[in-house]
Design an enzyme around this catalytic site. Structure first.
Site, PDB file in Angstrom:
ATOM      1  N   LYS A  44       4.210  -1.913  10.186  1.00  0.00           N
ATOM      2  CA  LYS A  44       3.508  -3.193   9.654  1.00  0.00           C
ATOM      3  C   LYS A  44       4.684  -4.393   9.855  1.00  0.00           C
ATOM      4  O   LYS A  44       4.438  -5.393   9.953  1.00  0.00           O
ATOM      5  CB  LYS A  44       2.937  -3.040   8.324  1.00  0.00           C
ATOM      6  CG  LYS A  44       1.870  -2.173   8.209  1.00  0.00           C
ATOM      7  CD  LYS A  44       1.098  -2.214   6.973  1.00  0.00           C
ATOM      8  CE  LYS A  44      -0.279  -1.299   7.104  1.00  0.00           C
ATOM      9  NZ  LYS A  44       0.105   0.074   7.289  1.00  0.00           N
TER      10      LYS A  44
HETATM   11  C1  LIG Z   1      -1.047   0.755   7.841  1.00  0.00           C
HETATM   12  C2  LIG Z   1      -0.519   2.141   8.401  1.00  0.00           C
HETATM   13  C3  LIG Z   1      -1.412   2.893   9.177  1.00  0.00           C
HETATM   14  C4  LIG Z   1      -2.873   2.509   9.539  1.00  0.00           C
HETATM   15  O1  LIG Z   1      -2.790   1.196  10.367  1.00  0.00           O
HETATM   16  P1  LIG Z   1      -4.305   0.283  10.380  1.00  0.00           P
HETATM   17  O2  LIG Z   1      -3.952  -0.862  11.230  1.00  0.00           O
HETATM   18  O3  LIG Z   1      -4.907   0.225   9.044  1.00  0.00           O
HETATM   19  O4  LIG Z   1      -5.320   1.290  11.221  1.00  0.00           O
HETATM   20  C5  LIG Z   1      -0.969   4.053   9.951  1.00  0.00           C
HETATM   21  N1  LIG Z   1       0.345   4.609   9.775  1.00  0.00           N
HETATM   22  C6  LIG Z   1       1.235   4.042   8.723  1.00  0.00           C
HETATM   23  C7  LIG Z   1       2.499   4.328   8.502  1.00  0.00           C
HETATM   24  C8  LIG Z   1       0.747   2.430   8.083  1.00  0.00           C
HETATM   25  O5  LIG Z   1       1.798   1.929   7.207  1.00  0.00           O
END
Ligand SMILES: *Cc1c(COP(=O)(O)O)cnc(C)c1O
Length: 462
Positions: free
Chosen positions: A112
């Site tokens: 993120k």
């Molecule tokens: C948020 C997250 C996901 C999922 O991503 P999306 O964009 O919501 O599909 C997967 N792995 C980790 C470590 C995350 O923080």
């Protein structure tokens, strides 16, 4: 560049407005009115360029001249200078044709950061230009709040308030948020659970009078700029393994589908992607929809991959909009019925989805097994989210000759539980986080009462 809503009944916006807006007024999500197109030659020229340069080229059409080139380059450079690897998102080869794209070298060790580092800076830039201040509010069950805080801590025109459930997040997770002492960062521990915190944030967005005119912004994954920033690493990874001269496939640990939807955008821009594999944990709405046309809510399950624990997958609406040939009325109808119970995707759109997407769901026992097996075979210690992707890539991959790139979404040190259960001692935190447990913390504890929270936010913003 103009943006339209997936439900077809909200105003058309430009990039600046769409980044400051979040959800569309008709309940839909914004998508580009037209997809920028890149030629094979343009992709070929990106091979070997620095990540920041690829980022500039890929994102420029989406910004549509609303940020001047020099400024946009500076925002990109500053965002990715916070990553601890020169490649920003290094690609590792696991076996003869399976690669791991490490997206976790940012400040909070999860993918993120790639989007939130840039989103904070873009928001600050637009607010500065408009001579406006804004407030960001969000609720976190532990993991995602810190990425938002790290993305906004340097922003002069933003105050960020993150609510977490008091005594219900791990010390490491709490400290990643509460040891950020910048004056515009406000951590609130709510005497309640995550749902209480989430409900208060939702209520604050629904009625913003308590802010007396100050803009309230959401930085969750429905914000278009997050998708845009994620498109970049699909392009960078694909050209690194031979695109546009050969096709590539991707496997993505998925929950709200923001990550994978960015890959879909890259393909629509001309990147030759053969297959996308959606990996889910036991919260498998995406897998059930693809495999069984069962688009329905199930009860939330707490899994070893907690950042993928969801009931509804918000960005899937953006993909449905494309599958329904951009028929906003049809999407609105489908999603309104979905909120009331199970619905079925119509035959033609479902067939279109199945032509490009496969899916696979991985339960907790398998996550443990995969962490062990992957280490044995490749020497890589996977985090539990990435482990779902690793298994899905093995099981759902359409052919072995197309390079498969699995997205590694978090650093294993972040999710020690699963790593320890798999029989490892744990994974060391990177050097920059070594003193996390002794740093000064700052947060306030508030009751789970909307009035108290809103009063706090109104009084503490700058
Ligand atoms: C948020 C997250 C996901 C999922 O991503 P999306 O964009 O919501 O599909 C997967 N792995 C980790 C470590 C995350 O923080």
């Amino acid at each position: 560049m103009r943006y339209i809503s997936t439900r077809g009944a909200a105003p058309v916006l430009n990039f600046e407005e769409v980044v400051l807006t979040g959800m569309a007024s008709d309940g839909g999500l914004y998508v580009p009115e037209q997809m920028p197109q890149f030629s094979a030659e343009q992709f070929a020229e990106m091979a070997g360029l620095p990540y920041a340069e690829i980022a500039f080229r890929v994102m420029k059409p989406f910004v549509g001249g609303e940020i001047d080139d020099t400024t946009f380059r500076r925002l990109i450079d500053e965002s990715y200078a916070t990553f601890k690897h020169d490649a920003v998102v290094p690609l590792k080869q696991l076996d003869s044709n399976h690669y791991l794209l490490e997206l976790f070298h940012g400040p909070t060790l999860a993918f993120k950061d790639v989007a939130l580092q840039l989103l904070g800076r873009i928001l600050d830039h637009f607010l500065e230009k408009r001579d406006e201040k804004a407030v960001i509010m969000g609720a976190t069950s532990g993991d995602t709040g810190s990425a938002a805080i790290e993305g906004c801590r340097h922003c002069d025109n933003l105050d960020i308030f993150i609510l977490h459930p008091h005594n219900r997040v791990s010390a490491v997770q709490r400290r990643q948020m509460t040891t950020v002492l910048d004056g515009n960062v406000h951590n609130i521990a709510i005497e309640g659970n995550f749902d209480d915190a989430q409900a208060m944030v939702k209520a604050s967005f629904a009625d913003q009078n308590f802010l007396e005119g100050t803009r309230l912004i959401a930085v969750n994954s429905i914000n278009w700029a997050r998708i845009m920033a994620q498109v970049v690493y699909y392009v960078a990874a694909a050209v690194a393994v031979g695109a546009p001269h050969r096709e590539v496939s991707f496997t993505v640990p998925s929950a709200n589908f923001g990550n994978l939807f960015a890959g879909y955008i890259a393909r629509r821009m001309g990147l030759p992607v053969k297959q996308f594999v959606i990996a889910t944990n036991a919260n498998d709405i995406l897998h059930r929809t693809l495999a069984d046309n069962d688009f329905s809510k199930h009860e939330l399950q707490a899994t070893l991959a907690p950042s993928m624990d969801i009931v509804v997958s918000s960005n899937f609406e953006r993909l449905l909009f494309e599958a329904y040939d951009r028929d906003g009325a049809a999407v609105a109808d489908l999603l309104v019925r979905f909120q009331q119970g199970a619905v079925e995707i119509d035959d033609a759109p479902l067939a279109a989805l199945r032509a490009l997407f496969s899916s696979y769901s991985v339960d907790d026992d398998t996550i443990i097994e995969v962490i062990q097996e992957a280490f044995e075979h490749t020497g890589e210690l996977l985090d539990p989210h990435t482990a779902t992707g690793y298994r899905a890539a093995q099981r759902a991959r359409a052919d072995a000759t197309t390079p498969m790139i699995t997205l590694a979404t978090a650093h294993p040190a972040k999710f020690e539980d699963a790593v320890v259960r798999a029989g490892f001692e744990g994974a060391p935190l990177p050097e920059t986080m070594h003193d996390l447990m002794t740093r000064e913390e700052r947060y306030d504890v508030l009751p789970a009462e909307l009035g108290a929270v809103q009063q706090y936010v109104a009084a503490n913003r700058h």
